[in-house]
Design a protein around this motif. Structure first.
Motif: not given
Length: 233
Positions: A13-14, A76-79, A148-150
């Motif tokens: 994510a991000l 896959g890292f994190s998400m 960020l919001h999504k």
């Protein structure tokens, strides 16, 4: 000279695929490296639809079709690890072995509130302006605040039930290694071991002294472990 087997790298994510530059270079000695930016990340346009694991999974399926990849092994890292496991559950013929690092599994309303609180753009801009600048540059021309919001909305959805359940992990029929760093403050060893135990072909691995950000990982050690898992008989 035989062709190298494909290896798909999925960011968190991000994040963006550029975060795998050093790791990918090391792994390219053994594998044909593939990676992609999820929608809204790394310069890809933000779509009107919400960010979901489902939509990011579709991004991967499109990439596999475009590059004619059949059941690539995936890190896959994190998400990104969560997306890989979602694919294994709902599109099992499209993906091979899976290794995850720092993937959060314990999604509850309380956990979502905690994660969402760390994704407020104004707070980030005030307290960690360098991180805000990095996000702005990483996702340009998309608006980093929108990303960020999504992302926060996606985490809220995961906490409210849009997550993989124990029965989903039990249905995954892929060799899988669930990894976490001993110093990771976002993901616990307990939740990682729990999921590794649910997957019939699952194993658990602890990286000593690894924190959460992929940029801080020892890429030499990480590439060795990925290679060992993906190539063993």
């Amino acid at each position: 000279m035989p062709a190298k087997p494909p290896l798909l790298l999925l960011h968190g994510a991000l994040g963006s695929k550029d975060q795998f530059a050093t790791l990918g270079q090391k792994l390219s000695e053994t594998f044909e490296i593939h990676s992609l930016n999820f929608s809204g990340h790394g310069g890809r346009s933000v779509q009107p639809e919400p960010f979901t694991i489902h939509s990011f999974g579709r991004d991967v399926l499109v990439y596999l079709d475009e590059h004619k990849l059949e059941k690539p092994n995936t890190f896959g890292f994190s998400m990104g690890g969560y997306v890989a496991l979602w694919l294994a559950r709902f599109h099992p013929t499209r993906i091979g072995r899976i290794m995850t690092l720092g993937t959060k599994f314990n999604w509850t309303p309380q956990a979502a509130v905690k994660e969402k609180a760390m994704l407020d753009p104004d707070t980030i801009l005030e307290k960690v302006p360098k991180f805000a600048t990095m996000l702005k540059e990483r996702h340009a021309p998309s608006n980093w605040r929108t990303v960020l919001h999504k992302t926060a909305e996606m985490m809220e959805g995961l906490g409210n039930g849009e997550c993989l359940k124990d029965k989903d992990f039990e249905a995954i029929d892929h060799l899988t290694r669930i990894c976490v760093g001993s110093e990771d403050t976002m993901v616990t060893t307990i939740e990682s071991q729990h999921v590794a135990g649910l997957i019939p072909g699952g194993t658990f691995f602890l990286f000593n002294n690894f924190t959460h950000p992929i940029e801080r990982a020892d890429t030499g050690l990480l590439s060795e472990e990925i290679t060992e898992f993906m190539t063993k008989a």
